[in-house]
Design an enzyme around this catalytic site. Structure first.
Site, short mmCIF file in Angstrom:
data_model
loop_
_atom_site.label_atom_id
_atom_site.label_comp_id
_atom_site.label_asym_id
_atom_site.label_seq_id
_atom_site.Cartn_x
_atom_site.Cartn_y
_atom_site.Cartn_z
N GLY A 28 196.63 53.33 76.57
CA GLY A 28 195.99 54.63 76.54
C GLY A 28 196.04 55.25 75.16
N GLY A 33 190.07 52.27 66.94
CA GLY A 33 190.49 50.87 67.01
C GLY A 33 190.27 50.28 68.39
N HIS A 34 190.65 51.04 69.42
CA HIS A 34 190.41 50.59 70.80
C HIS A 34 188.91 50.52 71.08
CE1 HIS A 34 194.51 52.52 71.24
NE2 HIS A 34 194.73 51.31 71.72
N GLN A 149 194.34 42.59 65.99
CA GLN A 149 195.16 41.84 65.04
C GLN A 149 196.21 42.71 64.35
OE1 GLN A 149 192.46 39.82 62.38
NE2 GLN A 149 191.75 38.40 63.96
N LEU A 185 194.66 52.31 62.08
CA LEU A 185 194.61 53.21 63.23
C LEU A 185 195.70 52.86 64.22
CD1 LEU A 185 190.78 53.54 63.94
CD2 LEU A 185 192.30 55.21 62.89
N SER A 186 196.38 53.89 64.72
CA SER A 186 197.46 53.72 65.68
C SER A 186 197.58 54.99 66.50
CB SER A 186 198.78 53.43 64.96
OG SER A 186 199.87 53.51 65.88
N ARG A 188 200.23 56.21 67.33
CA ARG A 188 201.39 56.94 66.81
C ARG A 188 201.07 57.77 65.56
NH1 ARG A 188 204.00 52.20 68.93
NH2 ARG A 188 205.62 52.79 70.43
#
Length: 333
Positions: A28, A33-34, A149, A185-186, A188
């Site tokens: 979630g 990126g997702h 990746q 992108l993360s 967090r």
């Protein structure tokens, strides 16, 4: 396209399937990126196929003191992002749907490969990752599963599990998506203050520095191979002034430190600078590894030929971040 929200495996299994099913597994808090993973899944599955996005915050992969409770839950926003990116369904099961009866007694072990780098910093983490990935592969029954990746060690372990345990699914890796300034992108990243985010840029900058050093060394060694330093060749080239170029290329290539050592040194120089910032970058590791098993490539391997991953992990404030970049040694040989 309307994306359907599914809560149980029975609901998912009841769906009519025509073409191939592509699955994107997430915890979630979806971001671009997702979305890139989902769009890639849509392209791979095709118009007649189906794209399923899983949203499940897996408790097994969080160790003591880690951010399970802090991890963002944003299902409504996730549904919108998944829909815009082309997902047919979002499978968001409760914990007892994935782990009926509580935490599983039987789990998948990541083995020695799962004890290196991230596994060393987070003991048991990859056992939890592989267990939930195996469960979700069984629950979603895909033909293809796509992973980013950016989590290179995770991707390598999933590929190894699928191969070693004969899962009938194709694993596809999708390149890391970065913001304009290079930060990977993360989910967090949202925890970073503006000053912490500036410090966090040292991770990607270190990787780019290592990549630049690698490219320069590869170019020099390629030049040395193309222009052999033999007397006859040097004499033949002297008329057009290339003998000096041949000599220089060989001299520089011979004087270079080990390729692996040079790449690590270039990255570490940037990370050391990050450690002096306010707030400081607290380095966990910087490593140059063989992607097949995540063992370190030795500094003295001057002529290492093959794929490699330059990986880094660090903490900025209370947020731990990882990043990596793929490299190829000896590509011009």
């Amino acid at each position: 396209m309307t994306t359907t929200l599914l809560r149980t495996a029975d609901e998912l299994h009841a769906r009519t399937r025509a073409g191939r099913r592509a699955v994107v597994m997430t915890m979630g808090a979806l971001h671009e990126g997702h979305a890139t993973l989902i769009r890639t899944a849509r392209a791979v599955a095709g118009a007649d196929g189906e794209v399923v996005v899983t949203v499940f915050v897996n408790p097994l992969q969080f160790g003591k003191g880690e951010d399970l409770d802090r991890y963002p839950r944003t299902l409504d926003a996730d549904l919108k992002i998944a829909e815009r990116a082309g997902a047919d369904a979002v499978f968001a099961p409760a914990v007892d749907e994935v782990y009926p009866g509580g935490e599983p007694q039987v789990r998948i072990s990541a083995g020695p490969m799962g004890e290196r780098l991230e596994g060393s910093s987070r003991p048991g983490h990859f056992d939890g990752v592989l267990t939930v990935v195996a469960k979700l592969l069984h629950l979603t029954r895909p033909d293809i599963a796509l992973f980013g990746q950016k989590d290179a060690q995770q991707l390598a372990l999933i590929r190894r599990m699928v191969r070693d345990l004969n899962f009938g699914v194709e694993i596809v890796g999708v390149p890391t998506v970065r913001e304009e300034d290079g930060l990977a992108l993360s989910s967090r990243n949202r925890f970073l203050s503006p000053k912490e985010r500036r410090t966090a840029l040292a991770l990607s900058q270190a990787l780019f520095a290592g990549n630049d050093r690698h490219a320069a060394q590869e170019a020099l060694r390629a030049r040395a191979r193309e222009v052999p330093a033999t007397r006859a060749r040097a004499e033949a080239l002297s008329a057009i002034g290339e003998s000096r170029a041949a000599a220089d290329a060989h001299a520089v290539a011979k004087a270079l430190p080990g390729a692996a050592a040079a790449v690590r040194a270039a990255a570490r120089l940037v990370l050391d600078e990050g450690a002096r910032l306010d707030p400081p970058l607290e380095l966990d590791y910087v490593a140059l590894v063989d992607p097949s098993d995540f063992t370190e490539i030795a500094d003295h391997e001057d002529e290492y030929i093959g794929e490699a991953v330059l990986a880094v992990a660090a903490r900025v404030g209370t947020t731990r971040l990882i990043d990596n970049i793929p490299l190829t040694f000896g590509a011009a040989s």
